[in-house]
Design a protein around this motif. Structure first.
Motif, PDB file in Angstrom:
ATOM      1  N   ALA A 197      29.925  19.696  -1.326  1.00  0.00           N
ATOM      2  CA  ALA A 197      31.186  19.612  -0.577  1.00  0.00           C
ATOM      3  C   ALA A 197      31.327  20.791   0.373  1.00  0.00           C
ATOM      4  CB  ALA A 197      32.366  19.546  -1.539  1.00  0.00           C
ATOM      5  N   ILE A 198      30.969  21.970  -0.085  1.00  0.00           N
ATOM      6  CA  ILE A 198      31.033  23.167   0.766  1.00  0.00           C
ATOM      7  C   ILE A 198      30.057  23.024   1.933  1.00  0.00           C
ATOM      8  CG2 ILE A 198      30.558  25.656   0.844  1.00  0.00           C
ATOM      9  CD1 ILE A 198      31.483  25.677  -2.160  1.00  0.00           C
ATOM     10  N   THR A 199      28.848  22.560   1.645  1.00  0.00           N
ATOM     11  CA  THR A 199      27.840  22.394   2.693  1.00  0.00           C
ATOM     12  C   THR A 199      28.271  21.337   3.699  1.00  0.00           C
ATOM     13  OG1 THR A 199      26.122  23.055   1.133  1.00  0.00           O
ATOM     14  CG2 THR A 199      25.392  21.934   3.124  1.00  0.00           C
ATOM     15  N   MET A 200      28.864  20.233   3.240  1.00  0.00           N
ATOM     16  CA  MET A 200      29.318  19.189   4.160  1.00  0.00           C
ATOM     17  C   MET A 200      30.437  19.691   5.065  1.00  0.00           C
ATOM     18  SD  MET A 200      27.440  16.588   4.184  1.00  0.00           S
ATOM     19  CE  MET A 200      28.451  15.486   5.167  1.00  0.00           C
ATOM     20  N   THR A 201      31.257  20.605   4.592  1.00  0.00           N
ATOM     21  CA  THR A 201      32.280  21.215   5.448  1.00  0.00           C
ATOM     22  C   THR A 201      31.605  21.949   6.599  1.00  0.00           C
ATOM     23  OG1 THR A 201      33.788  21.442   3.587  1.00  0.00           O
ATOM     24  CG2 THR A 201      34.208  22.851   5.493  1.00  0.00           C
ATOM     25  N   LYS A 204      32.299  10.993  -0.496  1.00  0.00           N
ATOM     26  CA  LYS A 204      33.664  11.454  -0.216  1.00  0.00           C
ATOM     27  C   LYS A 204      33.764  12.065   1.182  1.00  0.00           C
ATOM     28  CE  LYS A 204      37.356  14.251  -2.146  1.00  0.00           C
ATOM     29  NZ  LYS A 204      37.779  15.122  -3.235  1.00  0.00           N
ATOM     30  N   ALA A 205      32.793  12.867   1.559  1.00  0.00           N
ATOM     31  CA  ALA A 205      32.824  13.536   2.869  1.00  0.00           C
ATOM     32  C   ALA A 205      32.636  12.548   4.010  1.00  0.00           C
ATOM     33  CB  ALA A 205      31.748  14.613   2.933  1.00  0.00           C
ATOM     34  N   LEU A 206      31.759  11.563   3.827  1.00  0.00           N
ATOM     35  CA  LEU A 206      31.444  10.622   4.906  1.00  0.00           C
ATOM     36  C   LEU A 206      32.412   9.451   4.972  1.00  0.00           C
ATOM     37  CD1 LEU A 206      27.573  10.668   4.539  1.00  0.00           C
ATOM     38  CD2 LEU A 206      28.959  11.804   6.284  1.00  0.00           C
ATOM     39  N   LYS A 207      33.208   9.235   3.945  1.00  0.00           N
ATOM     40  CA  LYS A 207      34.275   8.217   3.917  1.00  0.00           C
ATOM     41  C   LYS A 207      33.842   6.862   4.468  1.00  0.00           C
ATOM     42  CE  LYS A 207      37.794  11.687   4.087  1.00  0.00           C
ATOM     43  NZ  LYS A 207      38.074  12.779   4.928  1.00  0.00           N
ATOM     44  N   VAL A 248      21.835  23.630  -2.618  1.00  0.00           N
ATOM     45  CA  VAL A 248      21.698  22.469  -1.741  1.00  0.00           C
ATOM     46  C   VAL A 248      21.680  22.931  -0.287  1.00  0.00           C
ATOM     47  CG1 VAL A 248      24.188  22.020  -1.669  1.00  0.00           C
ATOM     48  CG2 VAL A 248      22.621  20.171  -1.205  1.00  0.00           C
ATOM     49  N   GLU A 249      20.862  22.243   0.497  1.00  0.00           N
ATOM     50  CA  GLU A 249      20.814  22.488   1.944  1.00  0.00           C
ATOM     51  C   GLU A 249      20.757  21.122   2.607  1.00  0.00           C
ATOM     52  OE1 GLU A 249      17.612  24.405   4.998  1.00  0.00           O
ATOM     53  OE2 GLU A 249      18.186  25.617   3.277  1.00  0.00           O
ATOM     54  N   ILE A 250      21.503  20.950   3.696  1.00  0.00           N
ATOM     55  CA  ILE A 250      21.568  19.652   4.359  1.00  0.00           C
ATOM     56  C   ILE A 250      21.201  19.818   5.827  1.00  0.00           C
ATOM     57  CG2 ILE A 250      23.040  17.705   5.000  1.00  0.00           C
ATOM     58  CD1 ILE A 250      24.734  18.338   2.520  1.00  0.00           C
ATOM     59  N   GLU A 251      20.243  19.007   6.254  1.00  0.00           N
ATOM     60  CA  GLU A 251      19.857  18.932   7.664  1.00  0.00           C
ATOM     61  C   GLU A 251      20.496  17.662   8.215  1.00  0.00           C
ATOM     62  OE1 GLU A 251      15.803  17.925  10.128  1.00  0.00           O
ATOM     63  OE2 GLU A 251      15.630  19.008   8.237  1.00  0.00           O
TER      64      GLU A 251
END
Length: 80
Positions: A4-8, A46-49, A70-73
């Motif tokens: 959730a933090i990374t998606m922010t 939740k983030a992408l709704k 976690v790391e997101i590209e």
């Protein structure tokens, strides 16, 4: 929750260009513990709704920054 933090943070990048999370087309998610897959999926949902985004989840032994879980590209297509 780390995802959730990374998606922010992921959402902030397209926003600076006048885009939104709905403009994301691809995500590559790197996790240090594959057992976190369910929590990662829930946080992404939740983030992408409901946005449809192609994604891949990759388990790695470590990330570049010690302690990261976690790391997101992300790739977004922004129509100008």
């Amino acid at each position: 929750q780390p995802t959730a933090i990374t998606m922010t943070q992921v959402a902030a990048c397209p926003k600076q260009q006048g885009a939104r999370l709905g403009d994301l087309t691809r995500l590559t998610i790197y996790v240090t513990d594959i057992r976190d897959m369910a929590a990662v999926s829930a946080a992404l949902g939740k983030a992408l709704k409901g946005s449809v985004v192609v994604s891949a989840l990759v388990a790695v032994s470590a990330l570049a920054v010690p302690g990261l879980l976690v790391e997101i590209e992300a790739t977004a297509v922004i129509d100008r």
